[in-house]
Structure formats: C-alpha cells, structure tokens
Design a protein around this motif. Structure first.
Motif, PDB file in Angstrom:
ATOM      1  N   TRP A  94       0.783  -1.386   0.027  1.00 36.03           N
ATOM      2  CA  TRP A  94      -0.173   0.022   0.039  1.00 36.03           C
ATOM      3  C   TRP A  94       0.917   1.263  -0.018  1.00 36.03           C
ATOM      4  CZ3 TRP A  94      -4.640   0.413  -1.463  1.00 36.03           C
ATOM      5  CH2 TRP A  94      -5.841  -0.793  -1.509  1.00 36.03           C
ATOM      6  N   MET A  95       1.883   1.215   0.955  1.00 31.24           N
ATOM      7  CA  MET A  95       2.540   2.416   0.760  1.00 31.24           C
ATOM      8  C   MET A  95       3.308   2.809  -0.519  1.00 31.24           C
ATOM      9  SD  MET A  95       4.415   2.899   4.491  1.00 31.24           S
ATOM     10  CE  MET A  95       5.281   1.164   4.568  1.00 31.24           C
ATOM     11  N   SER A  96       3.882   1.622  -1.435  1.00 30.21           N
ATOM     12  CA  SER A  96       4.546   1.814  -2.483  1.00 30.21           C
ATOM     13  C   SER A  96       3.412   2.455  -3.633  1.00 30.21           C
ATOM     14  CB  SER A  96       5.124   0.476  -2.939  1.00 30.21           C
ATOM     15  OG  SER A  96       3.861  -0.325  -3.202  1.00 30.21           O
ATOM     16  N   ARG A  97       2.278   2.314  -3.319  1.00 35.74           N
ATOM     17  CA  ARG A  97       1.312   2.979  -4.093  1.00 35.74           C
ATOM     18  C   ARG A  97       1.107   4.486  -3.678  1.00 35.74           C
ATOM     19  NH1 ARG A  97       0.423   1.064  -8.601  1.00 35.74           N
ATOM     20  NH2 ARG A  97      -1.768   1.890  -8.767  1.00 35.74           N
ATOM     21  N   ILE A  98       1.656   5.013  -2.715  1.00 37.30           N
ATOM     22  CA  ILE A  98       1.582   6.491  -2.203  1.00 37.30           C
ATOM     23  C   ILE A  98       2.612   6.943  -3.083  1.00 37.30           C
ATOM     24  CG2 ILE A  98       2.093   8.016  -0.363  1.00 37.30           C
ATOM     25  CD1 ILE A  98       0.336   5.890   1.553  1.00 37.30           C
ATOM     26  N   GLU A  99       3.791   6.232  -2.605  1.00 30.99           N
ATOM     27  CA  GLU A  99       5.239   6.631  -3.550  1.00 30.99           C
ATOM     28  C   GLU A  99       6.144   5.467  -3.643  1.00 30.99           C
ATOM     29  OE1 GLU A  99       8.296   7.981  -5.127  1.00 30.99           O
ATOM     30  OE2 GLU A  99       6.694   9.377  -5.060  1.00 30.99           O
ATOM     31  N   VAL A 100       6.678   5.096  -4.754  1.00 29.70           N
ATOM     32  CA  VAL A 100       7.263   3.962  -4.861  1.00 29.70           C
ATOM     33  C   VAL A 100       8.469   3.966  -3.962  1.00 29.70           C
ATOM     34  CG1 VAL A 100       8.558   4.322  -6.859  1.00 29.70           C
ATOM     35  CG2 VAL A 100       7.977   2.165  -6.701  1.00 29.70           C
ATOM     36  N   LYS A 101       9.047   5.003  -3.854  1.00 27.47           N
ATOM     37  CA  LYS A 101      10.165   5.445  -3.301  1.00 27.47           C
ATOM     38  C   LYS A 101      10.063   5.654  -1.695  1.00 27.47           C
ATOM     39  CE  LYS A 101      12.966   5.202  -7.024  1.00 27.47           C
ATOM     40  NZ  LYS A 101      13.908   4.002  -7.312  1.00 27.47           N
ATOM     41  N   LEU A 102       8.998   4.759  -0.891  1.00 28.34           N
ATOM     42  CA  LEU A 102       8.601   4.838   0.255  1.00 28.34           C
ATOM     43  C   LEU A 102       9.505   4.968   1.304  1.00 28.34           C
ATOM     44  CD1 LEU A 102       8.228   1.862   2.037  1.00 28.34           C
ATOM     45  CD2 LEU A 102       7.258   1.287  -0.021  1.00 28.34           C
ATOM     46  N   PHE A 103      10.714   4.550   1.389  1.00 31.58           N
ATOM     47  CA  PHE A 103      11.640   4.826   2.397  1.00 31.58           C
ATOM     48  C   PHE A 103      12.319   6.173   2.414  1.00 31.58           C
ATOM     49  CE2 PHE A 103      11.649   0.036   2.506  1.00 31.58           C
ATOM     50  CZ  PHE A 103      11.042  -0.099   3.544  1.00 31.58           C
ATOM     51  N   GLN A 104      12.117   6.674   1.221  1.00 37.69           N
ATOM     52  CA  GLN A 104      12.656   8.376   1.244  1.00 37.69           C
ATOM     53  C   GLN A 104      13.914   8.816   1.484  1.00 37.69           C
ATOM     54  OE1 GLN A 104       9.054  10.396   3.025  1.00 37.69           O
ATOM     55  NE2 GLN A 104       8.149   8.304   3.292  1.00 37.69           N
ATOM     56  N   LYS A 105      14.996   7.870   1.262  1.00 34.55           N
ATOM     57  CA  LYS A 105      16.329   8.219   1.224  1.00 34.55           C
ATOM     58  C   LYS A 105      16.671   8.359   2.866  1.00 34.55           C
ATOM     59  CE  LYS A 105      17.213  10.213  -3.133  1.00 34.55           C
ATOM     60  NZ  LYS A 105      17.773   9.068  -3.783  1.00 34.55           N
ATOM     61  N   LYS A 106      15.964   7.572   3.600  1.00 28.00           N
ATOM     62  CA  LYS A 106      16.229   7.417   5.120  1.00 28.00           C
ATOM     63  C   LYS A 106      17.272   6.524   5.418  1.00 28.00           C
ATOM     64  CE  LYS A 106      12.997  10.411   5.822  1.00 28.00           C
ATOM     65  NZ  LYS A 106      12.839  11.682   6.186  1.00 28.00           N
ATOM     66  N   PRO A 107      18.354   6.822   6.251  1.00 24.40           N
ATOM     67  CA  PRO A 107      19.502   5.695   6.596  1.00 24.40           C
ATOM     68  C   PRO A 107      18.566   4.728   7.448  1.00 24.40           C
ATOM     69  CG  PRO A 107      19.646   7.831   7.733  1.00 24.40           C
ATOM     70  CD  PRO A 107      18.593   8.221   6.782  1.00 24.40           C
ATOM     71  N   MET A 108      18.926   3.285   7.259  1.00 22.10           N
ATOM     72  CA  MET A 108      18.291   2.322   7.846  1.00 22.10           C
ATOM     73  C   MET A 108      19.413   1.317   8.485  1.00 22.10           C
ATOM     74  SD  MET A 108      15.881  -0.577   5.898  1.00 22.10           S
ATOM     75  CE  MET A 108      14.525   0.699   5.434  1.00 22.10           C
ATOM     76  N   LEU A 109      18.606   0.833   9.669  1.00 23.35           N
ATOM     77  CA  LEU A 109      19.492  -0.270  10.118  1.00 23.35           C
ATOM     78  C   LEU A 109      18.571  -1.418   9.944  1.00 23.35           C
ATOM     79  CD1 LEU A 109      21.265  -2.163  11.895  1.00 23.35           C
ATOM     80  CD2 LEU A 109      20.305  -1.169  13.926  1.00 23.35           C
ATOM     81  N   LEU A 110      18.915  -2.387   9.165  1.00 22.59           N
ATOM     82  CA  LEU A 110      18.287  -3.497   8.645  1.00 22.59           C
ATOM     83  C   LEU A 110      18.571  -4.601   9.411  1.00 22.59           C
ATOM     84  CD1 LEU A 110      16.095  -4.767   6.504  1.00 22.59           C
ATOM     85  CD2 LEU A 110      17.935  -5.241   5.003  1.00 22.59           C
ATOM     86  N   MET A 111      17.513  -5.291  10.073  1.00 21.44           N
ATOM     87  CA  MET A 111      17.881  -6.432  11.072  1.00 21.44           C
ATOM     88  C   MET A 111      16.881  -7.701  10.654  1.00 21.44           C
ATOM     89  SD  MET A 111      18.537  -4.744  14.754  1.00 21.44           S
ATOM     90  CE  MET A 111      16.974  -4.487  14.857  1.00 21.44           C
ATOM     91  N   SER A 112      17.231  -8.911  11.113  1.00 23.36           N
ATOM     92  CA  SER A 112      16.157  -9.964  11.252  1.00 23.36           C
ATOM     93  C   SER A 112      16.555 -10.736  12.478  1.00 23.36           C
ATOM     94  CB  SER A 112      16.384 -10.695   9.943  1.00 23.36           C
ATOM     95  OG  SER A 112      17.566 -11.313   9.962  1.00 23.36           O
ATOM     96  N   ALA A 113      15.841 -11.537  12.882  1.00 19.95           N
ATOM     97  CA  ALA A 113      15.881 -12.530  13.946  1.00 19.95           C
ATOM     98  C   ALA A 113      14.839 -13.676  13.813  1.00 19.95           C
ATOM     99  CB  ALA A 113      15.331 -11.723  15.346  1.00 19.95           C
ATOM    100  N   SER A 114      15.288 -14.779  14.303  1.00 20.80           N
ATOM    101  CA  SER A 114      14.617 -15.949  14.259  1.00 20.80           C
ATOM    102  C   SER A 114      14.810 -16.813  15.641  1.00 20.80           C
ATOM    103  CB  SER A 114      14.673 -16.620  12.913  1.00 20.80           C
ATOM    104  OG  SER A 114      15.784 -17.275  13.174  1.00 20.80           O
ATOM    105  N   PRO A 115      14.016 -17.657  15.510  1.00 20.68           N
ATOM    106  CA  PRO A 115      14.125 -18.783  16.743  1.00 20.68           C
ATOM    107  C   PRO A 115      15.238 -19.781  16.312  1.00 20.68           C
ATOM    108  CG  PRO A 115      11.903 -18.729  16.222  1.00 20.68           C
ATOM    109  CD  PRO A 115      12.600 -17.618  15.203  1.00 20.68           C
ATOM    110  N   GLY A 116      15.398 -20.077  15.001  1.00 18.39           N
ATOM    111  CA  GLY A 116      16.562 -20.752  14.569  1.00 18.39           C
ATOM    112  C   GLY A 116      17.860 -20.204  14.139  1.00 18.39           C
ATOM    113  N   GLY A 117      18.501 -21.224  13.645  1.00 20.70           N
ATOM    114  CA  GLY A 117      19.877 -20.833  13.441  1.00 20.70           C
ATOM    115  C   GLY A 117      20.209 -19.805  11.997  1.00 20.70           C
ATOM    116  N   ARG A 118      19.109 -19.754  11.298  1.00 24.57           N
ATOM    117  CA  ARG A 118      19.295 -18.895  10.086  1.00 24.57           C
ATOM    118  C   ARG A 118      19.458 -17.522  10.101  1.00 24.57           C
ATOM    119  NH1 ARG A 118      17.090 -19.754   5.180  1.00 24.57           N
ATOM    120  NH2 ARG A 118      19.027 -19.047   4.228  1.00 24.57           N
ATOM    121  N   ALA A 119      18.591 -17.048  11.215  1.00 22.15           N
ATOM    122  CA  ALA A 119      18.305 -15.728  11.746  1.00 22.15           C
ATOM    123  C   ALA A 119      17.564 -15.082  10.645  1.00 22.15           C
ATOM    124  CB  ALA A 119      19.713 -14.885  11.882  1.00 22.15           C
TER     125      ALA A 119
END
Length: 176
Positions: A94-119
């Motif tokens: 939905w946000m990409s329909r407002i503006e495809v460049k939805l993150f607006q050149k903001k610096p980002m810390l991208l993370m992921s976590a999981s219960p398993g070993g692949r994170a």
C-alpha cells in the motif's frame, strides 16, 4: 534532536523482531525514538480493484508519514515461509502506491531475527535487495539467530552479538 522510528515487521503481540528493534533503538543516544507496532497500522491485502474502489487506506498513509517525519529507520524482519509477514507485505504494498520510493532516502539499520539458526536469512536477503530500490539507505545490518538463547529479559545476553549490534546502531547514528 534526531528522530528515528523502529519496528518489528510482524503483527505478533510477542514479536521477537519488535523486541530486537526496541532494544536496538534503546542503544541510541541523544535521539528521539518512536516504536511502531504494525497492529496499529492494519491494512487489507493490497489489490488493484480495492485501491480503485476505496483508495489508499488511512493506516498506510499514516505509516508512510511516520517514515517521512523521521531521520532514520530501525526495522527487524520476521520471516514467514522465507518471506515477509503478510501484515508487513500488505503495508509495504500500500505504501508503494503512495510513493514507490517509500523509504524516502532514510538511513536504515536492517535486521532480522528468528528462533532458529538462520536468523531470518531468506527474508533479510530479500529486503536487502528490494529496499534500496524503494530508496532505503541501508547503512548497517544485524542478524540474530537462536533468539531465545541470545536475547533474554529485554536485552542481548550474548556479548559477541551485543557488541555487533552496538556497532550497527552506532553506524546508523553516525549516518542520521
């Protein structure tokens, strides 16, 4: 004062990714932090016909505006069957329909976590490839496997992972 938004890309009330994003945000100094909960931005599954009939949902616009008013983003991705959660994917679409460049050149810390070993590696790799196409400036990353072994009582208890996260947060801070 700089302002960041932080969220786990899950609508689970006990989201480990929201816990990680909240902890990461707590490591920032001299920064205003707003923790977002995807449950407060519930949108229907995106569809062209629905958009034509009803327009952009208010909650998608509000989340988009949160990104716009921030100086940076901390996001921790949950992985459902190797991809984004349905809640995050619908909001993202939905946000990409407002503006495809939805993150607006903001610096980002991208993370992921999981219960398993692949994170959450599959969804993380997907986002690392996709988000820059939507104007995310990924300045640092962090992945946490075996969440229950490494994160307890609201913080990282594994010193090695904690040190890596502090470095990732500091890199984000330097880029705000």
């Amino acid at each position: 004062m700089k302002k960041i938004i932080a969220f786990g890309a899950s609508n689970s009330s006990t989201s480990i990714n929201k816990q990680l994003a909240t902890y990461a945000a707590s490591l920032l100094k001299n920064t205003e932090v707003e923790i977002l909960d995807l449950n407060n931005f519930e949108v229907p599954i995106y569809g062209v016909d629905l958009e034509k009939a009803s327009g952009i949902p208010l909650q998608a616009q509000l989340f988009f505006d949160k990104i716009a008013s921030s100086d940076g983003i901390i996001i921790s991705l949950a992985e459902h069957n190797g991809a984004y959660t349905a809640a995050f994917k619908s909001l993202f679409d939905w946000m990409s329909r407002i503006e495809v460049k939805l993150f607006q050149k903001k610096p980002m810390l991208l993370m992921s976590a999981s219960p398993g070993g692949r994170a959450g590696k599959s969804v993380f790799d997907m986002a690392a490839d996709r988000f820059p196409r939507h104007d995310a400036i990924i300045v640092s990353t962090f992945n946490l496997p075996s969440f229950k072994d490494n994160f307890q009582d609201g913080k990282l208890v594994n010193p090695e992972y904690n040190s890596k996260l502090i470095d990732a947060v500091n890199t984000l801070s330097e880029n705000l």
